[in-house]
Enzyme design. Structure first.
Site, PDB file in Angstrom:
ATOM      1  N   HIS A 153       1.054   4.852  -2.372  1.00  0.00           N
ATOM      2  CA  HIS A 153       0.579   5.665  -3.489  1.00  0.00           C
ATOM      3  C   HIS A 153       1.784   6.257  -4.203  1.00  0.00           C
ATOM      4  CE1 HIS A 153      -3.742   5.739  -2.321  1.00  0.00           C
ATOM      5  NE2 HIS A 153      -3.226   5.491  -1.127  1.00  0.00           N
TER       6      HIS A 153
ATOM      7  N   HIS B 292      -9.624   0.677  -0.706  1.00  0.00           N
ATOM      8  CA  HIS B 292      -9.466   1.366   0.568  1.00  0.00           C
ATOM      9  C   HIS B 292     -10.817   1.302   1.287  1.00  0.00           C
ATOM     10  CE1 HIS B 292      -6.017   3.013  -1.496  1.00  0.00           C
ATOM     11  NE2 HIS B 292      -5.696   3.800  -0.486  1.00  0.00           N
TER      12      HIS B 292
ATOM     13  N   ASP C 221       1.975   4.085   2.876  1.00  0.00           N
ATOM     14  CA  ASP C 221       0.864   4.889   2.361  1.00  0.00           C
ATOM     15  C   ASP C 221       1.390   6.000   1.447  1.00  0.00           C
ATOM     16  OD1 ASP C 221      -1.750   5.594   1.912  1.00  0.00           O
ATOM     17  OD2 ASP C 221      -2.163   6.293   3.946  1.00  0.00           O
TER      18      ASP C 221
ATOM     19  N   HIS D 146       0.848  -1.203   0.000  1.00  0.00           N
ATOM     20  CA  HIS D 146       0.000   0.000   0.000  1.00  0.00           C
ATOM     21  C   HIS D 146       0.876   1.242   0.000  1.00  0.00           C
ATOM     22  CE1 HIS D 146      -3.714   2.195   1.941  1.00  0.00           C
ATOM     23  NE2 HIS D 146      -3.076   2.946   1.060  1.00  0.00           N
TER      24      HIS D 146
ATOM     25  N   GLU E 295     -11.051   3.365   6.984  1.00  0.00           N
ATOM     26  CA  GLU E 295     -10.110   4.399   7.411  1.00  0.00           C
ATOM     27  C   GLU E 295     -10.929   5.568   7.953  1.00  0.00           C
ATOM     28  OE1 GLU E 295      -6.273   6.933   5.723  1.00  0.00           O
ATOM     29  OE2 GLU E 295      -7.869   6.346   4.349  1.00  0.00           O
TER      30      GLU E 295
ATOM     31  N   ARG F 101       2.236  15.075 -14.854  1.00  0.00           N
ATOM     32  CA  ARG F 101       1.407  15.317 -16.028  1.00  0.00           C
ATOM     33  C   ARG F 101       1.658  14.334 -17.174  1.00  0.00           C
ATOM     34  NH1 ARG F 101      -0.545  20.671 -16.052  1.00  0.00           N
ATOM     35  NH2 ARG F 101      -0.989  21.261 -13.879  1.00  0.00           N
TER      36      ARG F 101
END
Length: 334
Positions: free
Chosen positions: A16, A191, A271, A14, A194, A65
């Site tokens: 990001h 997810h 995370d 996990h 939380e 981008r």
């Protein structure tokens, strides 16, 4: 932290990618895209709660981008994580309309798939991508993003997720996107648990979740905790993130302590390491103090990993060599 703790093998399920880009690289990427990077002078991000954090996270994400931005970011984190003992990662990648619609999203996934293969060769870390959509996103776009993601099943992608402002936006509208991904070979790794409580965990389990990212609010429902333990469901626990975002409180036991004591499998992850200014080795050390020893964290990571059979055998061998009998006990079927 000792050198042995830092170098011991770790699995991270996990993380990001957008929240793993360290301030220096983020600023460089942002300037290349003509964007003012939202990086404070001291590199320290401040937020009041989960939703404030999401706003900051969105501003950081907006700096990325192009497919090349994502490729550079993935290689940078793979190198960093490998330096902290990582042997397997499942980075999370958000499908964003700003990337150029479905075709632009496909280009980003292709770049990340190439970077994942390169990272295995250069850094010795295997990577399985987990693209995801988020609650509150246009549902039609989420479904098309799921279709695009399935094109990478077996070509770098191993799962499909759902994140977003849990508790503010519903989960049910994304059930079709989840089915599209699952039918295309990408298991559901959402997810939940939380910002919202046990009911949110039950909801995603009913939708076919094979693993739950976070899930720590399940601790408020003893029956659910027992069910998770009996099923062997892996929760991807992020100790510091839970504390910084108010999911856990410093004046009472961290949920992971109670979950692990109840027999729930808890993997350990960062995370968003760049935003929280933490490392994977550091989180494994924190988790050990909370009751999840490295062997157990690695075993839970292996149990929850969505990798292919050959990678799983390799990871099992790595765990056995590093942790011996303690690791063998941690992966026994429940």
């Amino acid at each position: 932290m000792t050198p042995a703790q830092r170098s011991s093998p770790k699995i991270e399920l996990h993380v990001h990618l957008e929240g793993a880009v360290r301030p220096g690289l983020l600023a460089e990427i942002a300037r290349g895209n003509g964007v003012a990077p939202p990086v404070p002078p001291d590199g320290s991000y401040a937020f009041a709660d989960l939703y404030d954090f999401i706003a900051i996270w969105n501003a950081l994400t907006d700096c990325l981008r192009t497919p090349e931005d994502y490729r550079r970011s993935l290689l940078a984190y793979a190198a960093e994580a490998a330096g902290h003992g990582a042997v397997y990662l499942e980075p999370v990648l958000d499908a964003e309309e700003r990337l150029g619609g479905p075709s632009g999203w496909a280009d980003v996934l292709a770049a990340c798939a190439d970077a994942a293969a390169e990272a295995r060769d250069r850094f010795g870390v295997a990577i399985g991508l987990t693209p995801q959509v988020f609650r509150g996103q246009d549902v039609a776009f989420a479904e098309e993003a799921a279709r695009v993601a399935t094109r990478f099943a077996g070509r770098g992608a191993v799962g499909f997720g759902l994140a977003g402002a849990e508790g503010r936006f519903p989960t049910v509208p994304y059930a079709r996107a989840v089915r599209i991904a699952a039918d295309g070979g990408l298991p559901f790794v959402p997810h939940a648990g939380e910002a919202a409580g046990p009911a949110a965990v039950r909801e995603v389990l009913a939708m076919g979740a094979v693993r739950v990212r976070h899930g720590v609010r399940a601790v408020d429902d003893p029956d659910l905790v027992a069910e998770l333990a009996d099923r062997g469901t892996v929760l991807d626990v992020t100790p510091t993130s839970n504390l910084r975002l108010g999911v856990a409180a410093p004046d009472r036991p961290h949920p992971v302590t109670r979950l692990a004591a109840a027999g729930v499998r808890c993997s350990v992850s960062t995370d968003d390491p760049a935003i929280f200014d933490i490392t994977l080795a550091g989180e494994y050390a924190v988790a050990a103090r909370l009751g999840v020893e490295p062997a157990a964290a690695y075993g839970a990571g292996l149990a929850g990993a969505l990798c292919d059979a050959s990678t799983r055998r390799w990871l099992a061998d790595v765990g056995a060599r590093a942790y011996g009998e303690v690791f063998a006990e941690s992966i026994l079927d429940k």
